[in-house]
Design a protein around this motif. Structure first.
Motif, PDB file in Angstrom:
ATOM      1  N   GLU A  28       0.829  -1.211   0.000  1.00 49.22           N
ATOM      2  CA  GLU A  28       0.000   0.000   0.000  1.00 49.22           C
ATOM      3  C   GLU A  28       0.862   1.258   0.000  1.00 49.22           C
ATOM      4  O   GLU A  28       0.571   2.230  -0.703  1.00 49.22           O
ATOM      5  N   TRP A  31       2.231   1.725  -3.408  1.00 46.81           N
ATOM      6  CA  TRP A  31       1.160   2.125  -4.315  1.00 46.81           C
ATOM      7  C   TRP A  31       0.840   3.614  -4.174  1.00 46.81           C
ATOM      8  O   TRP A  31       0.587   4.300  -5.168  1.00 46.81           O
ATOM      9  N   ARG A  32       0.874   4.117  -2.958  1.00 46.54           N
ATOM     10  CA  ARG A  32       0.604   5.545  -2.749  1.00 46.54           C
ATOM     11  C   ARG A  32       1.677   6.396  -3.430  1.00 46.54           C
ATOM     12  O   ARG A  32       1.366   7.454  -3.993  1.00 46.54           O
ATOM     13  N   TYR A  34       3.397   5.365  -6.050  1.00 45.26           N
ATOM     14  CA  TYR A  34       3.235   5.129  -7.483  1.00 45.26           C
ATOM     15  C   TYR A  34       2.128   5.993  -8.069  1.00 45.26           C
ATOM     16  O   TYR A  34       2.225   6.452  -9.209  1.00 45.26           O
ATOM     17  N   ARG A  35       1.091   6.235  -7.301  1.00 41.43           N
ATOM     18  CA  ARG A  35      -0.021   7.051  -7.806  1.00 41.43           C
ATOM     19  C   ARG A  35       0.415   8.474  -8.123  1.00 41.43           C
ATOM     20  O   ARG A  35      -0.227   9.151  -8.924  1.00 41.43           O
ATOM     21  N   ARG A  36       1.513   8.931  -7.539  1.00 44.31           N
ATOM     22  CA  ARG A  36       1.998  10.284  -7.798  1.00 44.31           C
ATOM     23  C   ARG A  36       2.967  10.338  -8.972  1.00 44.31           C
ATOM     24  O   ARG A  36       3.313  11.423  -9.431  1.00 44.31           O
ATOM     25  N   TRP A  38       2.879   7.707 -11.685  1.00 44.55           N
ATOM     26  CA  TRP A  38       2.550   6.648 -12.630  1.00 44.55           C
ATOM     27  C   TRP A  38       2.654   7.106 -14.072  1.00 44.55           C
ATOM     28  O   TRP A  38       2.907   6.294 -14.970  1.00 44.55           O
ATOM     29  N   ARG A  39       2.505   8.397 -14.343  1.00 46.04           N
ATOM     30  CA  ARG A  39       2.545   8.859 -15.728  1.00 46.04           C
ATOM     31  C   ARG A  39       3.918   8.625 -16.356  1.00 46.04           C
ATOM     32  O   ARG A  39       4.029   8.183 -17.500  1.00 46.04           O
TER      33      ARG A  39
END
Length: 274
Positions: A28, A31-32, A34-36, A38-39
């Motif tokens: 988790e 993932w947090r 990665y969400r910032r 991911w582009r």
């Protein structure tokens, strides 16, 4: 992994449930982060299959006639499963190398995590699970790009995704174990890419069958996890894979993953506790 959110301490770490929950918290946290970003990662995941399949499969492949060397398939369909496995393996080594070393030595978030009730073994499991998730995302993207470029002979190509992820995980575990032992600038990781990953990509049957290699060199390909992954991926997509061969390839990769995981857990414990 710059900017990774620190994992929180689980309420209960006793038993199997607590162990998996602690590992999931690490996933988790990754993932947090990665969400910032991911582009940027998505752009690389899109460009790699486009460039590899476009350059080798379509451009160079247009000069290769289907025949015994390509199992009777167009060259782009012959190398697509191999390129999928090779790309995922390269990503696995990259994710298990420098980011793990950084979390030990420079960013030091592993030290912060294990100051909570999360154990080094649980941390290693969570990091490996995160790498597997990253590999799955990249493999699915490669699969979709391959469909667009005509790289797959049939719908069985979907089975190449778990094969590629298993191959990548089998390499990620031992590389993470090695990264846990490095205390310098990470030159050892550069050597792994230069003297292990690159030769595997060139001589493990990615672009041509290993039967074209000298007999003295072929055993080096047989011990390569990439060769086992490529044989599996080609077998499920193009056919011709016998059950005993499939079992042998899977057993080799699972054994490598198991040994790498055992050694990795031990090295994480040594680095963070002893």
């Amino acid at each position: 992994m710059a900017g990774t959110t620190m994992v929180a301490a689980p309420k209960s770490t006793g038993g199997v449930v607590g162990g998996w929950r602690a590992a999931a918290l690490r996933v988790e946290a990754c993932w947090r982060w990665y969400r910032r970003s991911w582009r940027t990662t998505l752009q690389a995941s899109l460009l790699q299959p486009l460039l590899f399949l476009g350059a080798m499969g379509l451009c160079f492949g247009s000069q290769v006639q289907p025949g015994p060397t390509t199992d009777g398939y167009p060259y782009v369909q012959y190398i697509a499963p191999a390129l999928l496995v090779s790309t995922v393996l390269t990503t696995a080594v990259a994710e298990a190398g420098r980011p793990v070393l950084s979390s030990f030595q420079w960013q030091r978030d592993f030290i912060a995590v294990t100051a909570t009730p999360v154990t080094p073994g649980q941390l290693f499991a969570g990091q490996l699970l995160w790498i597997v998730l990253r590999l799955l995302i990249g493999a699915v993207i490669f699969l979709l790009i391959g469909i667009f470029l005509g790289g797959w002979a049939n719908a069985m190509a979907a089975l190449a995704v778990p094969v590629a992820v298993l191959t990548g995980a089998a390499c990620a575990a031992p590389v993470a174990a090695v990264a846990a032992t490095i205390r310098g600038d990470g030159h050892g990781l550069v050597a792994i890419n230069r003297f292990v990953v690159l030769p595997m990509t060139l001589f493990a049957g990615t672009f041509f069958p290993i039967s074209a290699l000298p007999l003295a060199v072929q055993p080096l390909a047989w011990i390569s996890p990439l060769w086992h992954g490529i044989e599996l991926a080609r077998g499920v997509t193009l056919g011709g894979l016998s059950v005993p061969s499939a079992i042998l390839h899977i057993a080799y990769l699972v054994a490598l993953l198991t040994v790498g995981s055992v050694v990795g857990r031990r090295q994480f414990h040594r680095r963070l506790v002893v």
